[in-house]
Design a protein around this motif. Structure first.
Motif, PDB file in Angstrom:
ATOM      1  N   LEU B  84       0.829  -1.210   0.000  1.00  0.00           N
ATOM      2  CA  LEU B  84       0.000   0.000   0.000  1.00  0.00           C
ATOM      3  C   LEU B  84       0.866   1.264   0.000  1.00  0.00           C
ATOM      4  CD1 LEU B  84      -2.876   1.260   0.235  1.00  0.00           C
ATOM      5  CD2 LEU B  84      -2.504   1.292   2.703  1.00  0.00           C
ATOM      6  N   PRO B 160      -7.204  -3.573  -6.855  1.00  0.00           N
ATOM      7  CA  PRO B 160      -7.596  -3.372  -5.445  1.00  0.00           C
ATOM      8  C   PRO B 160      -6.683  -2.392  -4.726  1.00  0.00           C
ATOM      9  CG  PRO B 160      -7.563  -5.710  -6.000  1.00  0.00           C
ATOM     10  CD  PRO B 160      -6.959  -4.988  -7.171  1.00  0.00           C
ATOM     11  N   ILE B 161      -5.384  -2.583  -4.901  1.00  0.00           N
ATOM     12  CA  ILE B 161      -4.428  -1.693  -4.223  1.00  0.00           C
ATOM     13  C   ILE B 161      -4.563  -0.266  -4.747  1.00  0.00           C
ATOM     14  CG2 ILE B 161      -1.972  -1.178  -3.894  1.00  0.00           C
ATOM     15  CD1 ILE B 161      -2.775  -3.418  -2.143  1.00  0.00           C
ATOM     16  N   VAL B 163      -7.304   1.224  -5.860  1.00  0.00           N
ATOM     17  CA  VAL B 163      -8.481   1.830  -5.220  1.00  0.00           C
ATOM     18  C   VAL B 163      -8.131   2.247  -3.791  1.00  0.00           C
ATOM     19  CG1 VAL B 163     -10.819   1.411  -4.349  1.00  0.00           C
ATOM     20  CG2 VAL B 163     -10.148   0.532  -6.602  1.00  0.00           C
ATOM     21  N   LEU B 164      -7.477   1.342  -3.065  1.00  0.00           N
ATOM     22  CA  LEU B 164      -7.175   1.595  -1.656  1.00  0.00           C
ATOM     23  C   LEU B 164      -6.096   2.665  -1.483  1.00  0.00           C
ATOM     24  CD1 LEU B 164      -7.341  -2.116  -0.448  1.00  0.00           C
ATOM     25  CD2 LEU B 164      -8.953  -0.277   0.136  1.00  0.00           C
ATOM     26  N   ASP B 167      -7.881   5.895  -1.697  1.00  0.00           N
ATOM     27  CA  ASP B 167      -8.594   6.174  -0.441  1.00  0.00           C
ATOM     28  C   ASP B 167      -7.623   6.650   0.642  1.00  0.00           C
ATOM     29  OD1 ASP B 167     -10.802   5.239  -1.785  1.00  0.00           O
ATOM     30  OD2 ASP B 167     -10.930   3.342  -0.706  1.00  0.00           O
ATOM     31  N   ALA B 168      -6.497   5.984   0.718  1.00  0.00           N
ATOM     32  CA  ALA B 168      -5.516   6.330   1.756  1.00  0.00           C
ATOM     33  C   ALA B 168      -4.918   7.714   1.500  1.00  0.00           C
ATOM     34  CB  ALA B 168      -4.418   5.265   1.820  1.00  0.00           C
TER      35      ALA B 168
END
Lengths: 327, 327
Positions: B84, B160-161, B163-164, B167-168
């Motif tokens: 991440l 997925p990463i 998108v995250l 967000d982060a």
């Protein structure tokens, strides 16, 4: 009007309504820490007593209604872009028991504060929680089609709108907390801006790469992994991912996922096991998972001792509800 | 140490470094409004003069270096979850000219403020901008494989990463602005928490369903549409989507997309046209689009008149750069 207490400063009584991760850490039995001890100091002692006269169902119903009103007012129904606002409202107003906001309000109550002050952070926490559900349900993530008995956001509105609705909900949470308009007419957040800044910083911390998002990343890494998942890793996922105040509830959510039908659950039953998702029941078995949840409830209850019984009643019942909820 | 000025209160001189949409509205020729007039009052008059002695290249290089240091320090390189943090750093530190942060710092300068104060909001704006790029590039959105000459975040780290990581980054922007640690040792944001709250609220407003996200939604709606897109709709998209202070630059970005190769652009050339994306060149033609950009620059330049020439020089050069940039 003079204001004796601000819920954003609830840490005065050792609990901040905006400290989901440490709270989760306490309830989920994480390694002892200052945060854990702090939360434990809240969620306990008044325990077994003070319960008979407290009408938990009414309490929750009233709080849910207040929170729903705040959430409804926060997103304009017909304004353009209509599809985006519709998707945000669909996800945010889909029901749900508003347990996180209720915890936030109950924490304010035990600290002797006025609930009106706690409503904006309570609503913000629910917006963040909803954002995480919408993004986690995406096809590229957990690929879930059902949530709370209804088709998930991307199923109804498509993936692009679901991604963007999540982004908009996340920014709305911060806007909501920062805006004077979110607070009732008789309270003035501008008199305590430092508390608002601190609460915003804490909320942001609990979302990002030390909170919610971090949990989802590790969860994704573990899903489908052939190696045995260490218990600490599962705890890490729950401590982070569930990062919205109520994360002990996930222990029970996992159990429910195994034993309930889709209709009862409002989500695809057994999906976590089918997708090889790491859960407590998978790792410990159902009985041990239940025991674990009960032990955590006991720990929490013990530590509510010493607080005013009447004020502690909502938190006590919430802890009990979380441990034994059937859905 | 006494502090005479806080950049977050730059609206004292009629420009807030955290008001991207209104700023964009001004530059992009939106209907007249208070915000437009305010921004116009900044980005003008000192115009054609004061340019000879100002070393724009050094100015930009120094600001970019400062901003990069702040961004680098904001995300721990090796900390878990490593994937991440790596993805966040990959997207955030991929280069880019840091034009938005530079505008933020220049706006602080013209207001007579100390740049050290403006760095956290400047870095936050870049985090938000990067988040929007990462999410907009996703396969379910614009499906772009190249950004700044490098594979996009989801190509390298998976959807997925990506998108995250977005967000982060979004939550990190707010955490960064709210955290005392983001500010240099000799400035104390805790003395002006109300300004921090206001700036956070403004930034949040410019991201959500009235800003960035709204623009992307309408952009997606228009893409592939068979009906002729009205000019107002295109302006809506740019006024919102580009919502990060510098949105006039998008006019030029659109032109570049038609005339440059992938190598020169660092993104897939002609992609916007190929995907039937609505752009100014598509709607007005290249020549008219260039004329439009030049007219906007003139408007902006005119309105920088009346400001201290030395202090206005960076903004003046930035406006010029934005209108004529080749990449």
């Amino acid at each position: 009007m003079a204001m004796a207490f601000h819920p954003l400063a609830a840490s005065r009584v050792h609990l901040s309504p905006l400290l989901p991760v440490p709270a989760a850490a306490a309830v989920a039995g994480a390694p002892a820490s200052a945060h854990r001890r702090r939360f434990s100091a809240i969620v306990a002692t008044a325990a077994a007593s003070a319960t008979t006269e407290f009408d938990f169902k009414s309490y929750m119903g009233e709080r849910a209604a207040s929170v729903n009103r705040a959430l409804d007012a926060a997103i304009p129904a017909g304004d353009p872009p209509a599809a985006l606002h519709e998707a945000m409202r669909y996800a945010l107003l889909a029901g749900g028991k508003r347990v996180r906001p209720a915890l936030c309000l109950a924490a304010c109550g035990i600290a002797g504060g006025r609930e009106a002050w706690a409503m904006p952070p309570a609503a913000a926490v629910e917006m963040v929680h909803t954002m995480s559900l919408v993004h986690d349900d995406l096809p590229c993530m957990d690929d879930d089609d059902l949530r709370r008995g209804k088709p998930t956001c991307h199923v109804v509105f498509g993936e692009p709108i679901a991604v963007l609705a999540g982004d908009a909900l996340l920014s709305l949470a911060f806007r909501h907390m920062a805006s004077v308009d979110s607070y009732p007419p008789d309270v003035d957040p501008e008199k305590h801006p430092a508390r608002v800044v601190r609460a915003i910083g804490e909320l942001a911390r609990c979302i990002g790469s030390e909170g919610l998002v971090a949990g989802q990343v590790v969860d994704l890494e573990m899903t489908g992994s052939t190696e045995t998942v260490p218990l600490e890793r599962l705890e890490y996922i729950h401590l982070h991912k569930t990062a919205a105040l109520l994360e002990a509830s996930v222990v029970v959510d996992d159990i429910l996922d195994v034993t309930k039908s889709s209709e009862e659950l409002g989500k695809t039953a057994g999906k976590d096991l089918a997708s090889d998702k790491t859960t407590y029941p998978k790792l410990l078995g159902l009985d041990k998972s239940r025991e674990f949840a009960e032990k955590l409830l006991c720990d929490a209850t013990e530590q509510l001792e010493g607080f005013d019984k009447e004020k502690a009643a909502p938190l006590l019942h919430l802890a009990n509800y979380i441990a034994y909820r059937q859905n």
